[in-house]
Design a protein around this motif. Structure first.
Motif, PDB file in Angstrom:
ATOM      1  N   PRO A  99      15.863  -7.487   6.005  1.00  0.00           N
ATOM      2  CA  PRO A  99      16.658  -6.244   5.970  1.00  0.00           C
ATOM      3  C   PRO A  99      15.828  -5.064   5.468  1.00  0.00           C
ATOM      4  O   PRO A  99      14.945  -5.215   4.618  1.00  0.00           O
ATOM      5  CB  PRO A  99      17.778  -6.585   4.977  1.00  0.00           C
ATOM      6  N   ARG A 100      16.129  -3.902   5.992  1.00  0.00           N
ATOM      7  CA  ARG A 100      15.346  -2.708   5.661  1.00  0.00           C
ATOM      8  C   ARG A 100      15.368  -2.412   4.161  1.00  0.00           C
ATOM      9  O   ARG A 100      14.371  -1.940   3.597  1.00  0.00           O
ATOM     10  CB  ARG A 100      15.865  -1.510   6.449  1.00  0.00           C
ATOM     11  N   ALA A 101      16.479  -2.698   3.503  1.00  0.00           N
ATOM     12  CA  ALA A 101      16.561  -2.429   2.061  1.00  0.00           C
ATOM     13  C   ALA A 101      15.553  -3.270   1.285  1.00  0.00           C
ATOM     14  O   ALA A 101      14.970  -2.801   0.294  1.00  0.00           O
ATOM     15  CB  ALA A 101      17.978  -2.709   1.562  1.00  0.00           C
ATOM     16  N   LEU A 102      15.327  -4.508   1.727  1.00  0.00           N
ATOM     17  CA  LEU A 102      14.352  -5.372   1.055  1.00  0.00           C
ATOM     18  C   LEU A 102      12.924  -4.912   1.334  1.00  0.00           C
ATOM     19  O   LEU A 102      12.045  -5.011   0.467  1.00  0.00           O
ATOM     20  CB  LEU A 102      14.542  -6.821   1.499  1.00  0.00           C
ATOM     21  N   ILE A 103      12.690  -4.401   2.527  1.00  0.00           N
ATOM     22  CA  ILE A 103      11.364  -3.851   2.855  1.00  0.00           C
ATOM     23  C   ILE A 103      11.083  -2.631   1.976  1.00  0.00           C
ATOM     24  O   ILE A 103      10.001  -2.498   1.390  1.00  0.00           O
ATOM     25  CB  ILE A 103      11.299  -3.478   4.350  1.00  0.00           C
ATOM     26  N   ALA A 104      12.069  -1.746   1.869  1.00  0.00           N
ATOM     27  CA  ALA A 104      11.906  -0.559   1.023  1.00  0.00           C
ATOM     28  C   ALA A 104      11.683  -0.954  -0.431  1.00  0.00           C
ATOM     29  O   ALA A 104      10.896  -0.316  -1.145  1.00  0.00           O
ATOM     30  CB  ALA A 104      13.142   0.332   1.144  1.00  0.00           C
ATOM     31  N   ALA A 105      12.356  -2.017  -0.877  1.00  0.00           N
ATOM     32  CA  ALA A 105      12.165  -2.492  -2.253  1.00  0.00           C
ATOM     33  C   ALA A 105      10.738  -2.980  -2.461  1.00  0.00           C
ATOM     34  O   ALA A 105      10.140  -2.744  -3.517  1.00  0.00           O
ATOM     35  CB  ALA A 105      13.160  -3.605  -2.561  1.00  0.00           C
ATOM     36  N   GLY A 106      10.188  -3.669  -1.460  1.00  0.00           N
ATOM     37  CA  GLY A 106       8.802  -4.128  -1.569  1.00  0.00           C
ATOM     38  C   GLY A 106       7.827  -2.973  -1.671  1.00  0.00           C
ATOM     39  O   GLY A 106       6.873  -3.002  -2.465  1.00  0.00           O
ATOM     40  N   VAL A 107       8.060  -1.925  -0.883  1.00  0.00           N
ATOM     41  CA  VAL A 107       7.222  -0.726  -0.980  1.00  0.00           C
ATOM     42  C   VAL A 107       7.382  -0.102  -2.358  1.00  0.00           C
ATOM     43  O   VAL A 107       6.408   0.348  -2.978  1.00  0.00           O
ATOM     44  CB  VAL A 107       7.584   0.284   0.130  1.00  0.00           C
ATOM     45  N   GLY A 108       8.609  -0.092  -2.872  1.00  0.00           N
ATOM     46  CA  GLY A 108       8.846   0.456  -4.204  1.00  0.00           C
ATOM     47  C   GLY A 108       8.079  -0.292  -5.268  1.00  0.00           C
ATOM     48  O   GLY A 108       7.470   0.319  -6.164  1.00  0.00           O
ATOM     49  N   ASP A 109       8.085  -1.618  -5.187  1.00  0.00           N
ATOM     50  CA  ASP A 109       7.348  -2.409  -6.169  1.00  0.00           C
ATOM     51  C   ASP A 109       5.851  -2.136  -6.066  1.00  0.00           C
ATOM     52  O   ASP A 109       5.150  -2.090  -7.084  1.00  0.00           O
ATOM     53  CB  ASP A 109       7.633  -3.899  -5.948  1.00  0.00           C
ATOM     54  N   MET A 110       5.349  -1.920  -4.844  1.00  0.00           N
ATOM     55  CA  MET A 110       3.920  -1.636  -4.678  1.00  0.00           C
ATOM     56  C   MET A 110       3.564  -0.231  -5.170  1.00  0.00           C
ATOM     57  O   MET A 110       2.570  -0.051  -5.884  1.00  0.00           O
ATOM     58  CB  MET A 110       3.519  -1.778  -3.208  1.00  0.00           C
ATOM     59  N   LEU A 111       4.346   0.774  -4.817  1.00  0.00           N
ATOM     60  CA  LEU A 111       3.989   2.140  -5.212  1.00  0.00           C
ATOM     61  C   LEU A 111       4.169   2.360  -6.703  1.00  0.00           C
ATOM     62  O   LEU A 111       3.624   3.315  -7.266  1.00  0.00           O
ATOM     63  CB  LEU A 111       4.802   3.161  -4.404  1.00  0.00           C
ATOM     64  N   GLY A 112       4.902   1.471  -7.354  1.00  0.00           N
ATOM     65  CA  GLY A 112       4.958   1.509  -8.816  1.00  0.00           C
ATOM     66  C   GLY A 112       3.608   1.241  -9.461  1.00  0.00           C
ATOM     67  O   GLY A 112       3.426   1.510 -10.662  1.00  0.00           O
ATOM     68  N   LYS A 113       2.649   0.741  -8.668  1.00  0.00           N
ATOM     69  CA  LYS A 113       1.309   0.479  -9.220  1.00  0.00           C
ATOM     70  C   LYS A 113       0.583   1.778  -9.589  1.00  0.00           C
ATOM     71  O   LYS A 113      -0.355   1.765 -10.377  1.00  0.00           O
ATOM     72  CB  LYS A 113       0.435  -0.309  -8.235  1.00  0.00           C
ATOM     73  N   TYR A 114       0.998   2.899  -8.996  1.00  0.00           N
ATOM     74  CA  TYR A 114       0.383   4.166  -9.392  1.00  0.00           C
ATOM     75  C   TYR A 114       0.573   4.399 -10.892  1.00  0.00           C
ATOM     76  O   TYR A 114      -0.375   4.755 -11.605  1.00  0.00           O
ATOM     77  CB  TYR A 114       0.999   5.326  -8.607  1.00  0.00           C
ATOM     78  N   THR A 115       1.778   4.207 -11.381  1.00  0.00           N
ATOM     79  CA  THR A 115       2.029   4.442 -12.801  1.00  0.00           C
ATOM     80  C   THR A 115       1.637   3.238 -13.660  1.00  0.00           C
ATOM     81  O   THR A 115       1.190   3.421 -14.795  1.00  0.00           O
ATOM     82  CB  THR A 115       3.510   4.801 -13.033  1.00  0.00           C
ATOM     83  N   SER A 116       1.780   2.027 -13.141  1.00  0.00           N
ATOM     84  CA  SER A 116       1.413   0.861 -13.954  1.00  0.00           C
ATOM     85  C   SER A 116      -0.091   0.825 -14.211  1.00  0.00           C
ATOM     86  O   SER A 116      -0.534   0.508 -15.322  1.00  0.00           O
ATOM     87  CB  SER A 116       1.870  -0.444 -13.286  1.00  0.00           C
ATOM     88  N   LEU A 117      -0.887   1.165 -13.209  1.00  0.00           N
ATOM     89  CA  LEU A 117      -2.339   1.183 -13.402  1.00  0.00           C
ATOM     90  C   LEU A 117      -2.751   2.301 -14.364  1.00  0.00           C
ATOM     91  O   LEU A 117      -3.684   2.136 -15.160  1.00  0.00           O
ATOM     92  CB  LEU A 117      -3.055   1.345 -12.056  1.00  0.00           C
ATOM     93  N   LEU A 118      -2.057   3.432 -14.304  1.00  0.00           N
ATOM     94  CA  LEU A 118      -2.349   4.505 -15.256  1.00  0.00           C
ATOM     95  C   LEU A 118      -1.964   4.067 -16.669  1.00  0.00           C
ATOM     96  O   LEU A 118      -2.728   4.289 -17.623  1.00  0.00           O
ATOM     97  CB  LEU A 118      -1.588   5.776 -14.870  1.00  0.00           C
ATOM     98  N   ASP A 119      -0.807   3.446 -16.817  1.00  0.00           N
ATOM     99  CA  ASP A 119      -0.397   2.945 -18.127  1.00  0.00           C
ATOM    100  C   ASP A 119      -1.399   1.931 -18.663  1.00  0.00           C
ATOM    101  O   ASP A 119      -1.704   1.919 -19.867  1.00  0.00           O
ATOM    102  CB  ASP A 119       0.992   2.285 -18.025  1.00  0.00           C
ATOM    103  N   TRP A 120      -1.899   1.062 -17.798  1.00  0.00           N
ATOM    104  CA  TRP A 120      -2.841   0.037 -18.238  1.00  0.00           C
ATOM    105  C   TRP A 120      -4.139   0.681 -18.731  1.00  0.00           C
ATOM    106  O   TRP A 120      -4.668   0.324 -19.792  1.00  0.00           O
ATOM    107  CB  TRP A 120      -3.105  -0.930 -17.090  1.00  0.00           C
ATOM    108  N   ARG A 121      -4.640   1.637 -17.968  1.00  0.00           N
ATOM    109  CA  ARG A 121      -5.856   2.340 -18.389  1.00  0.00           C
ATOM    110  C   ARG A 121      -5.621   3.118 -19.685  1.00  0.00           C
ATOM    111  O   ARG A 121      -6.479   3.153 -20.565  1.00  0.00           O
ATOM    112  CB  ARG A 121      -6.326   3.286 -17.280  1.00  0.00           C
ATOM    113  N   PHE A 122      -4.470   3.752 -19.775  1.00  0.00           N
ATOM    114  CA  PHE A 122      -4.156   4.506 -20.992  1.00  0.00           C
ATOM    115  C   PHE A 122      -4.044   3.569 -22.190  1.00  0.00           C
ATOM    116  O   PHE A 122      -4.519   3.880 -23.286  1.00  0.00           O
ATOM    117  CB  PHE A 122      -2.847   5.283 -20.800  1.00  0.00           C
ATOM    118  N   GLY A 123      -3.414   2.415 -21.996  1.00  0.00           N
ATOM    119  CA  GLY A 123      -3.287   1.446 -23.082  1.00  0.00           C
ATOM    120  C   GLY A 123      -4.636   0.952 -23.562  1.00  0.00           C
ATOM    121  O   GLY A 123      -4.841   0.727 -24.768  1.00  0.00           O
TER     122      GLY A 123
END
Length: 389
Positions: free
Chosen positions: A180-204
Motif C-alpha cells: 500500500p502507498r501509505a506503507l511506501i511513504a512510511a518507508g521513505v519517512g523512516d529513511m529521510l529521518g536519517k538526515y536528522t539522526s546522522l546530524l544528532d549522532w555527529r553532534f553527540g
C-alpha cells in the motif's frame, strides 16, 4: 548488497569502537523467493517452523510460504497476532505472550512475516527462546528488519532491547512492489529521518563525547542517498524505485547491526515519534505508522537543527558540511506531498499541546546527547529566566 564487502570496510575502521559481526548469512530478493527459503531451511535441517504474522501479512504471504515448505515435508504453523481494541497490532507484552504460548521445544526457528511490529515481536521471542529467526518483509516501511533492536511497548513505555538479528532475509519482491502507498511513504519517512539522526549522532560525538563510527555513518549515508536518488521511481511506484527503497532500508538496518545501537538511524525525530506513540496508547487512540510519525517529526526539526548548527562557531567541519546537504522543511514537504503523505502534525492527530510537550520532554526517552535535548534544555532555561524577571 555484498555483505562480505561491508565486513571488509568495517575491518579497516580505526574508530576504536566495538564493531559487531554481521551474522546474517543470506539476503535474497526475488519474485520466486519462497524456493530460496526452502533451500535455506533444508540446509539447516529444520523440521518445524513457526511463522509470526498478522491478518494482513497472513493473507499476502503465508499461503505461498506454507505451500513451498510443506511440499518438501517441513512442518509450518502460524501465530496471527491479535489486534487491540483500536484494531492495531502492537509490539507489546500481549503479543509476546501470544507467541510464547505457541512456542514449544519442537520449533527449530521463527519466521517474521510482515513489517516492523512483527519483526520486533519475533526478534524478542527468538532471543528469549534462543532459536534463530528468518526475516520475510512484506512492505518497505521500516529499516529495522536487519538490526538487533526490538522497540517494545512495556507498560505503556517504549523500550528498545538490543537482541539478535535475523539469520537470513528473504524479500518477496512481488509483495513489496504491491505494498500500500501509505506503507511506501512510511518507508521513505523512516529513511529521510536519517538526515536528522546522522546530524544528532555527529553532534553527540562532538558535544557529548558519544561513540561514533565513520564507516557506519557512511553506510547510512549511502542508504539515504540511494533512496533519495530513487524518489522519482518511488513516486511512480516503479519496481526499480521500490526495490531500491527496500535495499536502503536493509542497509540502514545493517549499519545499526554493526554499531550495536540505533544511533546511526534514530535521533531526535525518533524520540518525538516514540513520545507521540506513547501518548496515543495512553489515550486509547489508533496507532499511526512509525515512518509517518518519523516523517512529520523530521519536518518539525530539520530547519531548527540547521539553524542551531549554523549559529555555532566552533562546530567541526563535518557538521557544517552535513547541514548544507540537508533539505529544507519545504523540500521535505514537497517529497511527502508527492507520496500523498501527511505533512502537518495535526493531520495525524498531534495537537499543538502534544507537539510542544514532546519537544520539551521527548529527549528524556533515550540517553542520547542530541540537538533535541539541547533545544529542550535551552527552551527550559529561557522560560525559567523569563519567569524570574
Amino acid at each position: 548488497m555484498n555483505l562480505e564487502q561491508i565486513q571488509k570496510q568495517v575491518a579497516t575502521c580505526s574508530c576504536g569502537n566495538l564493531h559487531y559481526p554481521i551474522t546474517i548469512e543470506q539476503i535474497s530478493a526475488s519474485e520466486k523467493v519462497w524456493q530460496s527459503v526452502v533451500e535455506f531451511v533444508q540446509q539447516k535441517q529444520w523440521r518445524h517452523l513457526l511463522v509470526i504474522g498478522d491478518v494482513n501479512t497472513q493473507m499476502v504471504g503465508y499461503s505461498p510460504l506454507k505451500k513451498a515448505l510443506m511440499t518438501v515435508g517441513i512442518d509450518v504453523s502460524i501465530v496471527t497476532l491479535s489486534p487491540n481494541k483500536q484494531g492495531d497490532v502492537l509490539a507489546d507484552e500481549l503479543s509476546v505472550v501470544q507467541v510464547m504460548l505457541e512456542l514449544d521445544d519442537s520449533v527449530d526457528a521463527l519466521i517474521a512475516l510482515g513489517a516492523g511490529t512483527i519483526h520486533d515481536v519475533t526478534r524478542f521471542c527468538a532471543a528469549k527462546a534462543k532459536i534463530p529467526f528468518l526475516s520475510v518483509p512484506t512492505a518497505p516501511s521500516v529499516d529495522g528488519f536487519t538490526s538487533k533492536g526490538a522497540p517494545l511497548i512495556i507498560r505503556g513505555k517504549k523500550i528498545t532491547y538490543q537482541l539478535v538479528s535475523p539469520i537470513a532475509v528473504f524479500i518477496p519482491s512481488d509483495i513489496i512492489r504491491d505494498a500500500p502507498r501509505a506503507l511506501i511513504a512510511a518507508g521513505v519517512g523512516d529513511m529521510l529521518g536519517k538526515y536528522t539522526s546522522l546530524l544528532d549522532w555527529r553532534f553527540g560525538a562532538f558535544d557529548g563525547q558519544e561513540p561514533f563510527c565513520p564507516v557506519v555513518a557512511r553506510l547510512t549515508e549511502i542508504a539515504l542517498s540511494d533512496c533519495v536518488k530513487a524518489l522519482p521511481d518511488i513516486y511512480a511506484e516503479k519496481a526499480e524505485g521500490l526495490d531500491q527503497l527496500m535495499d536502503s532500508l536493509i542497509l540502514s538496518g545493517i549499519a545499526m547491526l554493526i554499531f550495536g545501537h540505533s544511533h546511526p538511524a534514530s535521533g531526535g525525530e525518533h524520540h518525538l515519534s516514540h513520545y507521540w506513540e506513547m501518548d496515543f496508547l495512553t489515550h486509547d487512540r489508533p496507532a499511526v505508522l512509525h515512518g509517518t510519525k518519523v516523517a512529520i517529526a523530521t519536518m518539525e526539526l530539520i530547519d531548527t537543527y540547521r539553524a542551531m548548527i549554523q549559529e555555532q562557531s566552533d562546530v567541526p567541519k563535518e557538521l557544517g558540511d552535513w547541514v548544507t546537504q540537508m533539505p529544507t522543511r519545504q523540500k521535505l514537504e514537497s517529497i511527502f506531498n508527492s507520496l500523498q503523505a501527511p505533512l502537518q502534525p495535526e493531520e495525524i492527530g498531534i495537537s499543538s499541546l502534544l507537539l510542544a510537550s514532546s519537544k520539551r520532554e521527548a529527549y528524556r526517552l533515550r540517553k542520547r546527547h542530541t540537538l533535541l535535548k539541547q533545544m529542550s534544555l535551552q527552551t527550559s532555561h529561557f522560560e525559567t529566566e523569563e519567569r524570574s524577571l
